[in-house]
Design a protein around this motif. Structure first.
Motif, PDB file in Angstrom:
ATOM      1  N   GLU A  90       0.798  -1.222   0.000  1.00 30.37           N
ATOM      2  CA  GLU A  90       0.000   0.000   0.000  1.00 30.37           C
ATOM      3  C   GLU A  90       0.829   1.269   0.000  1.00 30.37           C
ATOM      4  O   GLU A  90       0.291   2.370   0.113  1.00 30.37           O
ATOM      5  CB  GLU A  90      -0.951  -0.028   1.195  1.00 30.37           C
ATOM      6  N   ASN A  91       2.145   1.110  -0.090  1.00 34.36           N
ATOM      7  CA  ASN A  91       3.044   2.264  -0.133  1.00 34.36           C
ATOM      8  C   ASN A  91       2.841   3.170   1.083  1.00 34.36           C
ATOM      9  O   ASN A  91       2.732   4.390   0.974  1.00 34.36           O
ATOM     10  CB  ASN A  91       2.841   3.053  -1.429  1.00 34.36           C
ATOM     11  N   LYS A  92       2.787   2.542   2.251  1.00 34.53           N
ATOM     12  CA  LYS A  92       2.642   3.256   3.514  1.00 34.53           C
ATOM     13  C   LYS A  92       3.733   2.794   4.464  1.00 34.53           C
ATOM     14  O   LYS A  92       4.428   1.814   4.205  1.00 34.53           O
ATOM     15  CB  LYS A  92       1.266   2.969   4.148  1.00 34.53           C
ATOM     16  N   THR A  93       3.883   3.502   5.583  1.00 31.90           N
ATOM     17  CA  THR A  93       4.812   3.024   6.604  1.00 31.90           C
ATOM     18  C   THR A  93       4.154   1.878   7.358  1.00 31.90           C
ATOM     19  O   THR A  93       2.918   1.735   7.371  1.00 31.90           O
ATOM     20  CB  THR A  93       5.173   4.133   7.606  1.00 31.90           C
ATOM     21  N   VAL A  94       4.967   1.067   8.014  1.00 28.62           N
ATOM     22  CA  VAL A  94       4.408  -0.033   8.796  1.00 28.62           C
ATOM     23  C   VAL A  94       3.535   0.494   9.933  1.00 28.62           C
ATOM     24  O   VAL A  94       2.541  -0.139  10.319  1.00 28.62           O
ATOM     25  CB  VAL A  94       5.526  -0.941   9.360  1.00 28.62           C
ATOM     26  N   TRP A  95       3.882   1.651  10.470  1.00 26.52           N
ATOM     27  CA  TRP A  95       3.099   2.236  11.557  1.00 26.52           C
ATOM     28  C   TRP A  95       1.722   2.665  11.055  1.00 26.52           C
ATOM     29  O   TRP A  95       0.716   2.486  11.749  1.00 26.52           O
ATOM     30  CB  TRP A  95       3.841   3.426  12.167  1.00 26.52           C
ATOM     31  N   GLU A  96       1.674   3.229   9.855  1.00 26.65           N
ATOM     32  CA  GLU A  96       0.386   3.605   9.255  1.00 26.65           C
ATOM     33  C   GLU A  96      -0.464   2.372   8.974  1.00 26.65           C
ATOM     34  O   GLU A  96      -1.681   2.374   9.203  1.00 26.65           O
ATOM     35  CB  GLU A  96       0.618   4.391   7.962  1.00 26.65           C
ATOM     36  N   ILE A  97       0.188   1.327   8.456  1.00 27.20           N
ATOM     37  CA  ILE A  97      -0.527   0.076   8.188  1.00 27.20           C
ATOM     38  C   ILE A  97      -1.118  -0.482   9.484  1.00 27.20           C
ATOM     39  O   ILE A  97      -2.297  -0.872   9.539  1.00 27.20           O
ATOM     40  CB  ILE A  97       0.419  -0.965   7.552  1.00 27.20           C
ATOM     41  N   ALA A  98      -0.312  -0.514  10.540  1.00 30.74           N
ATOM     42  CA  ALA A  98      -0.759  -1.078  11.819  1.00 30.74           C
ATOM     43  C   ALA A  98      -1.969  -0.321  12.351  1.00 30.74           C
ATOM     44  O   ALA A  98      -2.957  -0.928  12.781  1.00 30.74           O
ATOM     45  CB  ALA A  98       0.376  -1.045  12.837  1.00 30.74           C
ATOM     46  N   GLN A  99      -1.920   1.004  12.320  1.00 21.13           N
ATOM     47  CA  GLN A  99      -3.023   1.796  12.867  1.00 21.13           C
ATOM     48  C   GLN A  99      -4.286   1.641  12.029  1.00 21.13           C
ATOM     49  O   GLN A  99      -5.394   1.487  12.568  1.00 21.13           O
ATOM     50  CB  GLN A  99      -2.625   3.277  12.948  1.00 21.13           C
ATOM     51  N   HIS A 100      -4.117   1.674  10.713  1.00 19.79           N
ATOM     52  CA  HIS A 100      -5.281   1.569   9.820  1.00 19.79           C
ATOM     53  C   HIS A 100      -6.023   0.253  10.029  1.00 19.79           C
ATOM     54  O   HIS A 100      -7.259   0.237  10.172  1.00 19.79           O
ATOM     55  CB  HIS A 100      -4.829   1.683   8.359  1.00 19.79           C
ATOM     56  N   TYR A 101      -5.282  -0.855  10.057  1.00 16.82           N
ATOM     57  CA  TYR A 101      -5.950  -2.156  10.151  1.00 16.82           C
ATOM     58  C   TYR A 101      -6.358  -2.504  11.577  1.00 16.82           C
ATOM     59  O   TYR A 101      -7.261  -3.325  11.777  1.00 16.82           O
ATOM     60  CB  TYR A 101      -5.076  -3.240   9.517  1.00 16.82           C
ATOM     61  N   THR A 102      -5.734  -1.873  12.576  1.00 14.31           N
ATOM     62  CA  THR A 102      -6.228  -2.001  13.945  1.00 14.31           C
ATOM     63  C   THR A 102      -7.602  -1.349  14.048  1.00 14.31           C
ATOM     64  O   THR A 102      -8.551  -1.923  14.600  1.00 14.31           O
ATOM     65  CB  THR A 102      -5.259  -1.362  14.956  1.00 14.31           C
ATOM     66  N   ASP A 103      -7.710  -0.136  13.517  1.00 11.23           N
ATOM     67  CA  ASP A 103      -9.002   0.574  13.529  1.00 11.23           C
ATOM     68  C   ASP A 103     -10.063  -0.220  12.761  1.00 11.23           C
ATOM     69  O   ASP A 103     -11.217  -0.330  13.200  1.00 11.23           O
ATOM     70  CB  ASP A 103      -8.853   1.966  12.909  1.00 11.23           C
ATOM     71  N   ALA A 104      -9.674  -0.774  11.615  1.00 13.17           N
ATOM     72  CA  ALA A 104     -10.621  -1.547  10.800  1.00 13.17           C
ATOM     73  C   ALA A 104     -11.102  -2.782  11.556  1.00 13.17           C
ATOM     74  O   ALA A 104     -12.289  -3.146  11.488  1.00 13.17           O
ATOM     75  CB  ALA A 104      -9.967  -1.957   9.485  1.00 13.17           C
ATOM     76  N   PHE A 105     -10.201  -3.427  12.279  1.00 19.04           N
ATOM     77  CA  PHE A 105     -10.573  -4.614  13.054  1.00 19.04           C
ATOM     78  C   PHE A 105     -11.615  -4.278  14.102  1.00 19.04           C
ATOM     79  O   PHE A 105     -12.633  -4.981  14.244  1.00 19.04           O
ATOM     80  CB  PHE A 105      -9.327  -5.214  13.715  1.00 19.04           C
ATOM     81  N   PHE A 106     -11.403  -3.194  14.840  1.00 26.17           N
ATOM     82  CA  PHE A 106     -12.353  -2.848  15.891  1.00 26.17           C
ATOM     83  C   PHE A 106     -13.683  -2.367  15.321  1.00 26.17           C
ATOM     84  O   PHE A 106     -14.733  -2.549  15.949  1.00 26.17           O
ATOM     85  CB  PHE A 106     -11.735  -1.829  16.850  1.00 26.17           C
ATOM     86  N   THR A 107     -13.662  -1.791  14.138  1.00 29.62           N
ATOM     87  CA  THR A 107     -14.916  -1.460  13.454  1.00 29.62           C
ATOM     88  C   THR A 107     -15.695  -2.733  13.132  1.00 29.62           C
ATOM     89  O   THR A 107     -16.911  -2.817  13.335  1.00 29.62           O
ATOM     90  CB  THR A 107     -14.642  -0.671  12.160  1.00 29.62           C
ATOM     91  N   ASP A 108     -14.984  -3.745  12.640  1.00 31.49           N
ATOM     92  CA  ASP A 108     -15.623  -5.023  12.302  1.00 31.49           C
ATOM     93  C   ASP A 108     -16.237  -5.697  13.526  1.00 31.49           C
ATOM     94  O   ASP A 108     -17.386  -6.157  13.483  1.00 31.49           O
ATOM     95  CB  ASP A 108     -14.611  -5.973  11.655  1.00 31.49           C
ATOM     96  N   ILE A 109     -15.481  -5.775  14.614  1.00 33.17           N
ATOM     97  CA  ILE A 109     -16.010  -6.501  15.773  1.00 33.17           C
ATOM     98  C   ILE A 109     -17.172  -5.747  16.415  1.00 33.17           C
ATOM     99  O   ILE A 109     -18.084  -6.360  16.978  1.00 33.17           O
ATOM    100  CB  ILE A 109     -14.917  -6.858  16.811  1.00 33.17           C
TER     101      ILE A 109
END
Length: 469
Positions: A90-109
């Motif tokens: 996704e051409n992002k930093t690992v920190w950006e990836i971690a935050q984005h998909y952490t937020d997405a996970f909690f949205t899903d649950i």
């Protein structure tokens, strides 16, 4: 309460170490991509387990990790870091990836009504604790250095494969075969506790350590996070069956070597969600997510209902046809509850029958979490003539503490001025029809308003109305 314990390979009576607090750990997501429906199936079953424990009277403390560093493509120590893989994609930093998909996970649950763990721990917040843990293992003689990495020596552990029941040759074939063997290990099953060197040089997440600048191995995080938050022993450790031969086996080896105590009393594992190609995964780059089924018009709670009609220890075959059938059944269930909600009766309460249904529901859950049978009890209760509608609604509310299907939820709908005026006109028209003893017209007006999500309530003071989903 009876639960299947992977460690003993049998169904056991659940007896917590301390009845004043059940300590429970659930392996959380690796946040390099969206959770797929197979991942979410396991989180739903874990949610039901926690809510069942609370339902039958146990206080629970549940801890869940967020893997934002250290998890490679293989459960062993080979392949590319999943976080780095996501960053490249996704051409992002690992920190950006971690935050984005952490937020997405909690949205899903949240959409699936999965309760958030009491403690949510990011792996990157525990670096100092990992170093302390590795030092402890090093002092006890369980580690060695090779090619700049700190390895755990499995030959120092008695009964290393007690969880899986496999021999070491079986374990070798249980690991992925399309990755290079680490030639620096003394034994093929030894695993890395701390990397300073790996197959790739552009690892973004690195920290200072006594062994050099590097990052922790994946297996260490659950051990340390649980020790910090739950102490040296816990009741239940959850995860998917794919974690048994490598990840959870390594967790046991390092944790019990560190503490000198049995670590987990009950190992609780859920089976795969499968599609036409077998186990659902993200490796193909195309996988099923909650957002995808929403785009196709499905309610996320229809997926929860679909999962609850299966047993956690059996593989569940997914198709959009099966999900559509589940949504149809779920919609009918909600409609039946809504009809009861809208129709009060004067039938005498039957407390004995009410307690019988609650006890049957509880017994299903206590029977190794038989949620499918628990839902059958719910349907039977709704159909019976032994209970009045008020009792049925009370029992639905009680069952919802575990099922969490929003069966009683009244969702907001927008009432604009024109609709409000129309409702008042229809109420007056219905009143006139009743005065003229045209009860068929009166009933049709009530039904028409109900289709628009408007429920009428006749009182001595007049007619009240409210909006529902």
């Amino acid at each position: 309460m009876k639960l299947y314990n992977t460690l003993s390979r049998s169904i056991e009576d659940f007896k917590p170490i301390d009845e004043n607090l059940v300590k429970m750990y659930t392996c959380g997501p690796t946040v390099y991509n969206y959770a797929h429906l197979g991942n979410l199936r396991m989180y739903i079953h874990e949610d039901v387990l926690e809510k069942t424990l609370r339902y039958i009277g146990y206080p629970v403390k549940r801890v869940m990790n967020i893997t934002d560093v250290g998890h490679l493509e293989s459960d062993a120590d080979d392949g590319e870091d999943k976080m780095l893989k996501g960053a490249k994609r996704e051409n992002k930093t690992v920190w950006e990836i971690a935050q984005h998909y952490t937020d997405a996970f909690f949205t899903d649950i949240e959409k699936l009504n999965i309760k958030k763990a009491d403690v949510v721990a990011k792996a990157t917040d525990y670096i100092d604790k990992y170093i302390e843990f590795i030092k402890g293992l090093e002092k006890k003689g369980f580690t060695y250095m090779a090619n700049g990495n700190v390895y755990f020596d499995i030959t120092k552990v008695e009964n290393y494969t007690k969880l899986s029941g496999m021999d070491l040759d079986q374990l070798r074939t249980a690991s992925r075969e399309d990755v290079d063997v680490d030639v620096h290990k003394k034994n093929p099953q030894d695993f890395v506790l701390w990397f300073t060197k790996s197959k790739f040089e552009n690892q973004a997440m690195k920290w200072d350590s006594p062994w050099g600048v590097g990052y922790p191995g994946w297996h260490i995080e659950c051990s340390v996070i649980s020790l910090v938050n739950l102490g040296e022993q816990m009741d239940i450790h959850c995860g998917g069956v794919d974690h048994i031969p490598v990840h959870h086996t390594n967790e046991i080896a390092q944790t019990e070597s560190y503490t000198g105590k049995e670590w987990v009393k009950y190992w609780w594992h859920g089976e795969f969600l499968i599609d036409n190609d077998g186990k659902m995964s993200k490796s193909s780059g195309e996988f099923l997510t909650l957002s995808l089924i929403e785009k196709k018009g499905f309610n996320p709670l229809s997926y929860r209902y679909f999962v609850l009609n299966s047993h956690y220890r059996k593989q569940l075959a997914f198709s959009f046809d099966s999900l559509a059938s589940a949504e149809n059944a779920y919609t009918k269930l909600k409609s039946r509850v809504k009809a009861i909600l809208e129709n009060a009766d004067n039938k005498e309460a039957n407390e004995q029958a009410a307690e019988r249904y609650k006890e049957e529901f509880k017994k299903c859950l206590e029977d190794d979490l038989n949620t499918a049978n628990a839902i059958t009890v719910l349907f039977d209760m709704l159909k019976t003539d032994d209970l009045n509608n008020s009792q049925k609604l009370d029992i639905v509310a009680d069952f919802e503490k575990v099922l969490s299907l929003d069966l009683l939820k009244e969702e907001e709908i927008e009432i604009h001025d024109e609709l409000a005026e129309y409702i008042e006109q229809m109420i007056q028209k219905r009143q006139d029809a009743k005065k003229n003893k045209d009860y068929q017209l009166a009933d049709s007006i009530r039904a028409e308003l109900l289709e628009k999500g408007i429920v009428l309530e006749d009182t001595r003071q007049g007619v009240n109305w409210k909006k529902i989903n």
